[in-house]
Write a protein that holds these residues in place. Structure first.
Motif, PDB file in Angstrom:
ATOM      1  N   THR A  10       0.822  -1.214   0.000  1.00 43.21           N
ATOM      2  CA  THR A  10       0.000   0.000   0.000  1.00 43.21           C
ATOM      3  C   THR A  10       0.855   1.264   0.000  1.00 43.21           C
ATOM      4  N   PRO A  11       1.252   1.738  -1.171  1.00 43.21           N
ATOM      5  CA  PRO A  11       2.021   2.984  -1.203  1.00 43.21           C
ATOM      6  C   PRO A  11       1.201   4.136  -0.614  1.00 43.21           C
ATOM      7  N   GLY A  12       1.864   5.066   0.050  1.00 40.31           N
ATOM      8  CA  GLY A  12       1.166   6.219   0.618  1.00 40.31           C
ATOM      9  C   GLY A  12       0.758   6.022   2.064  1.00 40.31           C
ATOM     10  N   ILE A  13       0.929   4.799   2.571  1.00 42.36           N
ATOM     11  CA  ILE A  13       0.639   4.544   3.978  1.00 42.36           C
ATOM     12  C   ILE A  13       1.937   4.698   4.760  1.00 42.36           C
ATOM     13  N   ARG A  14       1.925   5.530   5.787  1.00 38.55           N
ATOM     14  CA  ARG A  14       3.108   5.692   6.630  1.00 38.55           C
ATOM     15  C   ARG A  14       2.760   5.316   8.058  1.00 38.55           C
ATOM     16  N   LEU A 171      -2.720   7.677   6.269  1.00 42.44           N
ATOM     17  CA  LEU A 171      -3.208   7.182   4.979  1.00 42.44           C
ATOM     18  C   LEU A 171      -3.238   8.375   4.031  1.00 42.44           C
ATOM     19  N   GLY A 172      -2.236   8.437   3.173  1.00 41.68           N
ATOM     20  CA  GLY A 172      -2.149   9.588   2.287  1.00 41.68           C
ATOM     21  C   GLY A 172      -1.746   9.161   0.886  1.00 41.68           C
ATOM     22  N   GLY A 175      -2.365   5.940  -1.055  1.00 37.94           N
ATOM     23  CA  GLY A 175      -3.014   5.090  -0.049  1.00 37.94           C
ATOM     24  C   GLY A 175      -4.198   5.770   0.630  1.00 37.94           C
ATOM     25  N   ARG A 176      -4.530   6.976   0.182  1.00 39.17           N
ATOM     26  CA  ARG A 176      -5.595   7.741   0.852  1.00 39.17           C
ATOM     27  C   ARG A 176      -6.929   6.980   0.857  1.00 39.17           C
ATOM     28  N   LEU A 177      -7.181   6.256  -0.224  1.00 44.21           N
ATOM     29  CA  LEU A 177      -8.449   5.525  -0.316  1.00 44.21           C
ATOM     30  C   LEU A 177      -8.259   4.014  -0.123  1.00 44.21           C
ATOM     31  N   ALA A 178      -7.188   3.643   0.564  1.00 43.00           N
ATOM     32  CA  ALA A 178      -6.961   2.217   0.828  1.00 43.00           C
ATOM     33  C   ALA A 178      -8.075   1.658   1.716  1.00 43.00           C
ATOM     34  N   PHE A 179      -8.541   0.490   1.379  1.00 45.33           N
ATOM     35  CA  PHE A 179      -9.512  -0.191   2.247  1.00 45.33           C
ATOM     36  C   PHE A 179      -8.832  -0.584   3.556  1.00 45.33           C
ATOM     37  N   HIS A 180      -9.540  -0.402   4.651  1.00 42.13           N
ATOM     38  CA  HIS A 180      -8.979  -0.748   5.960  1.00 42.13           C
ATOM     39  C   HIS A 180     -10.098  -1.077   6.934  1.00 42.13           C
TER      40      HIS A 180
END
Ligand code: SIN
Ligand code: FE2
Length: 210
Positions: A10-14, A171-172, A175-180
């Motif tokens: 998941t790129p964009g997740i820190r 989540l940016g 990855g801003r719209l990553a399902f979680h």
């Protein structure tokens, strides 16, 4: 995952494990307690079915995320039960946003989720914001949970890991719209909250301009 790392799925997740030390966590809990005194926890219900979610929630900030059977998911400036404006976002959280959000504008909403031992949250996207250029910044307090995160399609592979008290997740970007979601709580894994359970705080921007 290591500090600030970007997991391959998941790129964009820190991820910032242990961002808040014990004293900072205690101070945050005290601030959340004041928010809840002002804006009591309410029971959110799913759109259409009216089925109650297992978390209880409230908000602080100029806008708050709410949901009910008839009007569904939305942001509004007042508490759905008391009708009062939400209390302000505590300074510690505004500072966190400045430190990690990489966004010029401050957060407008902070959703406070409270998980009792049996609560969980199904896989979903945070997509009710009209501006998706700002990240969602999440803080975990209290008992550990099993957190699941995938890609931007519901069918993308997911990975699960434990979020612990003091951890921060951003989540940016891509990855801003990553399902979680939260598969489960691990009761008794933290002594932070006197009566147990888990608190999750998520800071968001809702609109593009101030
Ligand atoms: C949420 O997605 O609103 C909450 C996530 C969490 O509890 O960690
Ligand atoms: Fe979410």
């Amino acid at each position: 995952m290591t500090r600030g790392s970007k997991p391959a799925l998941t790129p964009g997740i820190r991820y910032f494990p242990g961002h808040f030390d014990r004293d900072a966590q205690l101070a945050l809990v005290e601030q959340v307690r004041h928010v809840v005194e002002d804006a009591p926890l309410f029971m959110p219900a799913m759109p259409r079915t009216g089925k109650e979610m297992s978390v209880r929630m409230t908000n602080c900030g100029e806008l708050g995320w709410v949901t009910d059977k008839d009007r569904g998911y939305r942001y509004q400036s007042t508490h759905p039960v008391t009708g009062s404006p939400w209390p302000p976002i505590p300074g510690t959280l505004l500072e966190l946003w400045r430190d990690v959000a990489e966004h010029p504008l401050p957060p407008q909403a902070c959703l406070v989720n409270f998980y009792s031992d049996a609560a969980k949250m199904g896989l979903h996207q945070d997509s009710d914001e009209s501006d998706l250029s700002a990240p969602v910044v999440s803080v975990s307090l209290g008992d550990e949970c099993l957190f699941r995160i995938g890609g931007t399609k519901r069918t993308d592979p997911t990975r699960s890991f434990r979020l612990r008290s003091g951890d921060v997740l951003v989540l940016g970007g891509e990855g801003r719209l990553a399902f979680h979601g939260v598969d489960r709580i691990y009761p008794g894994t933290s002594t932070l909250l006197k009566h147990g359970g888990r608190i999750n705080l998520t800071l968001r921007r809702v609109t593009g301009s101030p």
